[in-house]
Design a protein around this motif. Structure first.
Motif, short mmCIF file in Angstrom:
data_model
loop_
_atom_site.label_atom_id
_atom_site.label_comp_id
_atom_site.label_asym_id
_atom_site.label_seq_id
_atom_site.Cartn_x
_atom_site.Cartn_y
_atom_site.Cartn_z
N PHE A 46 41.25 -23.49 -47.36
CA PHE A 46 40.30 -23.72 -46.38
C PHE A 46 38.80 -23.43 -46.81
CE2 PHE A 46 44.17 -23.06 -44.25
CZ PHE A 46 44.21 -24.18 -43.51
N ARG A 48 34.86 -26.42 -27.86
CA ARG A 48 34.67 -25.03 -27.75
C ARG A 48 33.36 -24.76 -26.80
NH1 ARG A 48 35.70 -23.90 -34.20
NH2 ARG A 48 37.85 -24.29 -34.10
N ASP A 76 40.99 -26.68 -31.94
CA ASP A 76 40.90 -27.50 -33.04
C ASP A 76 40.60 -29.10 -32.63
OD1 ASP A 76 40.84 -25.39 -35.06
OD2 ASP A 76 43.10 -25.59 -35.25
N GLN A 114 37.43 -18.06 -47.30
CA GLN A 114 38.87 -17.96 -46.69
C GLN A 114 39.80 -17.94 -48.03
OE1 GLN A 114 38.22 -21.08 -43.96
NE2 GLN A 114 38.83 -19.65 -42.41
C1 NOJ Z 1 43.93 -23.27 -38.02
C2 NOJ Z 1 43.19 -22.76 -36.93
O1 NOJ Z 1 43.55 -23.38 -35.80
C3 NOJ Z 1 41.84 -23.38 -37.24
O2 NOJ Z 1 40.98 -23.09 -36.09
C4 NOJ Z 1 41.27 -22.75 -38.53
O3 NOJ Z 1 40.09 -23.12 -38.84
C5 NOJ Z 1 42.08 -23.00 -39.49
N1 NOJ Z 1 43.68 -22.76 -39.40
C6 NOJ Z 1 41.83 -21.74 -40.65
O4 NOJ Z 1 42.35 -20.54 -40.45
#
Ligand code: NOJ
Length: 575
Positions: A194, A441, A351, A198
């Motif tokens: 990511f 969001r 998401d 992260q």
């Molecule tokens: C999936 C999550 O639903 C999303 O919001 C996040 O950005 C990514 N994983 C990374 O953790």
């Protein structure tokens, strides 16, 4: 526009997991019935739900102040997006301390009150566990990066830079989509699927697994009721990092998901946690095949409870989607899980852009009926429905036109990438206006006062300008509102186990406008008919409708009785 795999493609990804629902010939469920199979899960995005202290960010006390509202929906469980300490590069999906609460959201005392307030109302709490990666501000990573010999070095994936460069890995959120970030402190690259904030945890290290399981126990001992495992299908890696074929990034889930030993790690997790507590467990992503999905949730294997697969949620495109395809995907997943395993049913989450804007019709004329129609669908399929906050009001996409209005790091990084590679920015802006996750969001619209009653301060993300007309307070007063329809649909599901465990039979498979199916259990049959178009359409369902004993639910005050359906009409008949 140059082709780029990026945020919109990311939206087209992930999935979840569960246990068994075997049926015998009489369509009676024969497997153990579980609370989480019968639950309706309401997802709360804490940052955007309700701000209690005027800093513009939603918080735990804000959620606490709305517990009676949540109860009034009739839902059984709340899934909270991450609330742990975090520098917020990715709104909490970058955890810097798994045992503490993010300052913006409050304190552990607030958490304890939230949990007891939910439990007092008979509502369970499912927490989001970010286990594929941590924040680069987590103490483990700070130690890990400090030197090649630090005891935490192997908590993450490092590639010393005195060796030839590692084989490329695609990063979903990085500006250049390069998942290897060079760090001069130890002259090495670390891996981040990511963002560069992260770093991926090294699940191959037993010490990491122990730390994570201890942390999960900490929360289970507090009495939480479920675990959602973020991006977990990516956690296991082949640490020799072999080269992938050219173009792999177009289909990177195939290469990233279900790495070596993933099932072993889940079995270990099950033994340490899931088997010891009455909790639900669902991982984001169900691998690359039905076999993968089954293997994750087959009860005999003792891994997870429920599968959360992304194939359906990815169908909606800016250009629209084909109902035939939609029906095919849902029917296929249902049939593959009909005898064994359990699925999550959803069309939206944090998401994704808004449910009604992607799968329905958010124009003034059709927002209400199409929201209600989609709710009817979600509440009448087999599997556990997940419903995202704000969709019960029929909240719509944000309509942002300026990149400055967006806050999502993944979107902003992709914008920068498009700029760097000379991409077509106007097209990119159109794409994100439809699909960016910031659309889902924007703060919850409580009323028509300033900032929709979400905050007394400056909201962290702009409020949707339609809050004066679309808000909870107004919808409370209207018995036919989208909100009150949602409550009726939830009640219908709760009153009818046939909607949870009953067999699903698709009717009129080739009708491109109408989705119709029968749910059947123990002699009880419900017929669901949904018009997915903005037109009046006729169907061949008259003979079924003639047999109907009564209408259990409908989104028009005068429902169709002759097989002709009004725009976005939804009717549930008792047969
Ligand atoms: C999936 C999550 O639903 C999303 O919001 C996040 O950005 C990514 N994983 C990374 O953790």
């Amino acid at each position: 526009m140059k082709k780029s795999v990026s945020y919109p493609v990311y939206c087209i990804l992930f999935s979840l997991l569960t246990t068994l629902s075997c049926q015998n010939k009489n369509n009676k469920p024969t497997s153990e019935q579980k609370w989480w199979k019968e639950a309706v899960v309401y997802q709360i995005y804490p940052r955007s739900f309700k701000d209690s202290d005027g800093d513009g960010v939603g918080d735990l006390k804000g959620i606490i102040s709305k517990l009676d509202y949540i109860k009034s929906l009739g839902v059984d469980a709340v899934w909270l997006n991450p609330i742990y300490s975090s520098p917020n590069d990715d709104n909490g999906y970058d955890v810097s301390d798994y045992r503490n609460i993010m300052k913006d959201f409050g304190t552990m005392t607030d958490f304890d009150s939230l949990l007891s307030g939910l439990h007092k109302r008979g509502i369970k709490l499912v927490m989001d566990f970010v286990l594929n990666h941590s924040s680069d501000e987590h103490e483990w990573f700070k130690q890990s990066k400090s030197s090649r010999t630090n005891p935490y070095r192997d908590y993450y994936h490092w590639w010393n830079a005195d060796r030839p460069k590692p084989a490329p890995r695609y990063s979903l959120f990085d500006v250049n989509h390069d998942a290897w970030k060079y760090d001069s402190a130890s002259n090495a690259y670390y891996l981040h699927y990511f963002s560069k904030k992260q770093p991926d945890l090294n699940w191959e290290n037993p010490k990491v697994r122990k730390e994570i399981f201890d942390m999960m126990k900490f929360w289970a001992d507090k009495g939480i009721d479920g675990f959602r495992l973020d991006a977990f299908q990516f956690a296991a890696k082949d640490t020799s990092f072999p080269a992938f074929p050219k173009g792999y990034e177009q289909d990177f889930v195939k290469y990233y998901a279900m790495g070596p030993h993933l099932h072993d790690y889940l079995k270990e997790m099950n033994k340490e946690i899931f088997s010891k507590y009455d909790v639900m467990s669902v991982a984001e992503g169900a691998g690359n095949s039905f076999e993968d999905a089954h293997n994750l949730v087959d009860e005999d294997r003792k891994e997870l409870g429920m599968a959360y697969a992304f194939e359906a949620v990815d169908i909606a495109k800016q250009s629209g989607y084909s109902l035939l395809h939609f029906k095919e995907v849902f029917s296929k997943w249902d049939s593959v899980f009909a005898q064994k395993g359990w699925l999550a049913i959803f069309l939206a989450n944090h998401d994704q852009a808004r449910l009604v804007s992607r799968f329905g019709n958010d124009s003034a004329a059709f927002r209400e009926p199409s929201s209600k129609m989609l709710t009817t669908f979600l509440m009448t399929m087999r599997g556990t429905p997940y419903y995202y906050n704000g969709d019960e009001l029929g909240m719509t996409n944000a309509g942002f036109t300026d990149i400055k209005q967006y806050k999502d790091m993944a979107t902003l990084n992709e914008y920068q990438n498009q700029k760097n590679i000379g991409g077509d920015l106007p097209s990119f802006m159109k794409i994100i206006q439809f699909s960016c996750r910031d659309n889902g969001r924007t703060p919850f619209q409580w009323n028509n006062t300033a900032n929709a009653g979400f905050t007394t301060g400056v909201p962290w993300l702009s409020i949707n300008s339609n809050y004066a007309t679309i808000n909870q307070e107004a919808q409370e007063k209207d018995p036919n509102s989208v909100l009150n329809y949602f409550r009726k649909a939830v009640k219908l599901r709760k009153d009818n186990p046939v909607l949870v465990y009953g067999k699903y039979t698709l009717l009129e498979k080739n009708d491109p406008n109408v989705y119709a199916y029968v749910r059947e259990l123990d002699g009880r049959k419900l017929l669901i008919i949904l018009n997915f178009t903005s037109r009046r359409v006729s169907t061949n369902l008259g003979m079924y409708i003639n047999r109907a004993r009564k209408i259990a639910l409908g989104n028009y005050t005068t429902p169709s009785t002759d097989g002709t359906l009004q725009p976005y009409e939804a009717v549930v008949y008792e047969l």
